[in-house]
Every structure is written in C-alpha cells, then in structure tokens.
Design a protein around this motif. Structure first.
Motif, PDB file in Angstrom:
ATOM      1  N   TYR A  47       0.808  -1.209   0.000  1.00  0.00           N
ATOM      2  CA  TYR A  47       0.000   0.000   0.000  1.00  0.00           C
ATOM      3  C   TYR A  47       0.847   1.267   0.000  1.00  0.00           C
ATOM      4  O   TYR A  47       2.030   1.259   0.348  1.00  0.00           O
ATOM      5  N   VAL A  48       0.189   2.334  -0.432  1.00  0.00           N
ATOM      6  CA  VAL A  48       0.793   3.661  -0.544  1.00  0.00           C
ATOM      7  C   VAL A  48      -0.097   4.643   0.198  1.00  0.00           C
ATOM      8  O   VAL A  48      -1.328   4.538   0.138  1.00  0.00           O
ATOM      9  N   THR A  49       0.505   5.590   0.909  1.00  0.00           N
ATOM     10  CA  THR A  49      -0.274   6.630   1.586  1.00  0.00           C
ATOM     11  C   THR A  49       0.221   8.010   1.168  1.00  0.00           C
ATOM     12  O   THR A  49       1.429   8.248   1.085  1.00  0.00           O
ATOM     13  N   ILE A  50      -0.734   8.896   0.907  1.00  0.00           N
ATOM     14  CA  ILE A  50      -0.436  10.305   0.670  1.00  0.00           C
ATOM     15  C   ILE A  50      -1.003  11.068   1.862  1.00  0.00           C
ATOM     16  O   ILE A  50      -2.179  10.925   2.198  1.00  0.00           O
ATOM     17  N   ILE A  51      -0.159  11.853   2.522  1.00  0.00           N
ATOM     18  CA  ILE A  51      -0.515  12.462   3.812  1.00  0.00           C
ATOM     19  C   ILE A  51      -0.484  13.983   3.695  1.00  0.00           C
ATOM     20  O   ILE A  51       0.487  14.567   3.199  1.00  0.00           O
ATOM     21  N   VAL A  52      -1.561  14.615   4.172  1.00  0.00           N
ATOM     22  CA  VAL A  52      -1.692  16.063   4.072  1.00  0.00           C
ATOM     23  C   VAL A  52      -1.855  16.667   5.461  1.00  0.00           C
ATOM     24  O   VAL A  52      -2.725  16.249   6.231  1.00  0.00           O
ATOM     25  N   ASP A  53      -1.011  17.644   5.796  1.00  0.00           N
ATOM     26  CA  ASP A  53      -1.228  18.487   6.966  1.00  0.00           C
ATOM     27  C   ASP A  53      -2.131  19.615   6.497  1.00  0.00           C
ATOM     28  O   ASP A  53      -1.685  20.547   5.815  1.00  0.00           O
TER      29      ASP A  53
END
Length: 247
Positions: free
Chosen positions: A79-85
């Motif tokens: 899996y891949v995660t894209i993380i946004v603050d």
C-alpha cells in the motif's frame, strides 16, 4: 485483463480550515489471486469480534482494532499513503487562478500522487490494475472516476498511463476489500492525528509498516509514505512527544 486491484480509501477530512488536522489517502494493491484468502481473513475477523464491517474509526474497543490490524497484517498486499497536513495547505498560493472548490482540487492532486506511486509498483512488477474507489454515494463519485479516466491516466507526463484499466466506485460497507484500505488509511491517520485526549496512536501503522511500498525495497519516504508537500512532514520530536505507543 488486469491481474490486480487497487482499492482506495481515505481517513480524515480535507475540508479547508474546517477539517481534521491530517488527511490520509491510501491505496492498497492486491493481486487478484490473493483476494479469496484476504476475504476469508476479513470474514473470520468479523466473526471473531462480532462486527458487521471493519471500519477502524467506528470500532470503540482498542483490543478489537488491534486484533483486526494484526490479522490483516499477515495477508499479502502493498500500500501507498499520501498524507496532508491540512493546516499547511496554502490554498491561496496553490489555486489562486482556479474557481473550483479548493478541497476538490487538492483531493485530485492527492489522488494523482497516489496513482503515480502505484503505477511505479505496477511498472516494476509488470502488472496492471483495476481501480476501486470507496464510494461517497454522491455525484463526486462520478466526477472522480471521470477525472481519473480522462485527465490522469491519458497524460504521459503523469507517468501513470498503461498500468490501469477499469475504474469503479463501491460501498466500503458492502465491498470487503475496501475495508482493508480503510484500515491502512486510518492507521496512518492515527499515527499523525492528535486525538481528543491529547495523543497519537501509531501502533496500528507500525504493525502494517512492512506492507508499505519501498522503492527497490529500501526507500520508503516519498514512496509508500508521501507527504503532499515536504514541509508537511513532522519532525521526529512530534512523534516522540505525542505518541501513546512506541515501536
């Protein structure tokens, strides 16, 4: 015909200046030959802890969450995660020339990052994938499908063409493989989001770490874990100060 499926789900709220502090989009890539086994694992988890759906944020018991994550961690997937603050998302700078909803524009950009990285996995392993989105039950489902099919996949500069086939949206409550995507997205969300009692809970994400995409088996940051912008990556002290559980 595609030989694997990419299941996409999210955790958190990308609503600009009114959402959660963090937003995570996760894509779980599963070989179609592995799906029957994972479905049996999901069925066994639900029977064991007496739930109808594996939805991590709806599960009140820490022990039940831990059991579900531990059992799913034994399965075969990437899996891949894209993380946004979301507090650092400078909409005025990024989208000053656009009239569309800034949350939608940001989500589309996050989705592009995700599909790019999954396409690298597919390219390097000579596979193709169907895409299944977690349905919101609104017109946004059709809009996102159209965006992926007409604006992302066809453009060679995005480096995601040739690796994806069908794109559909399903209900996570009824489509069990999306529940694994929920677990991956929510686990990473818990690792970053400080809860109402003042701490993060990264232990679920740590249990799933081995499944995160690593370029050439080594590079994790910007691959399996990609921050929307480099300035959004928390320093080590953030995790040390706020984490309830350690590795």
């Amino acid at each position: 015909m595609a030989n694997c499926t990419l299941y996409i789900d999210e955790a958190g709220d990308l609503g600009i200046q009114r959402g959660s502090d963090w937003f995570v989009l996760a894509g779980v890539l599963i070989n179609k030959s592995d799906e029957p086994h994972i479905r049996e694992v999901i069925k066994a988890i639900k029977s064991k802890i007496n739930i109808n759906e594996i939805h991590l944020r709806k599960m009140q018991s820490f022990d039940k969450k831990a059991y579900a994550v531990a059992e799913l961690s034994k399965c075969n997937f990437e899996y891949v995660t894209i993380i946004v603050d979301t507090n650092k998302l400078n909409i005025a700078t990024l989208y000053e020339h656009y009239t569309e909803n800034p949350s939608i524009l940001s989500y589309n950009h996050v989705c592009r990052y995700l599909l790019e990285r999954v396409s690298w996995i597919l390219r390097d392993s000579n596979r193709t994938a169907d895409i299944v989105l977690s349905s919101r039950g609104t017109s946004r489902d059709a809009d996102l499908i159209s965006y992926i099919k007409k604006k992302l996949i066809p453009y060679e500069n995005n480096k995601i063409n040739k690796h994806f086939e069908k794109v559909t949206a399903k209900s996570a409550a009824l489509w069990d493989m999306l529940q694994l995507a929920d677990v991956c997205a929510t686990s990473m969300f818990y690792m970053h989001q400080i809860n109402a009692l003042g701490h993060t809970t990264p232990c679920f994400a740590y249990r799933l770490y081995k499944h995160l995409y690593r370029y050439k088996g080594e590079k994790l940051i910007k691959y399996g874990i990609k921050y929307y912008d480099d300035t959004m990556a928390p320093g080590k002290q953030y995790f040390i100060d706020n984490s309830f559980c350690k590795r």
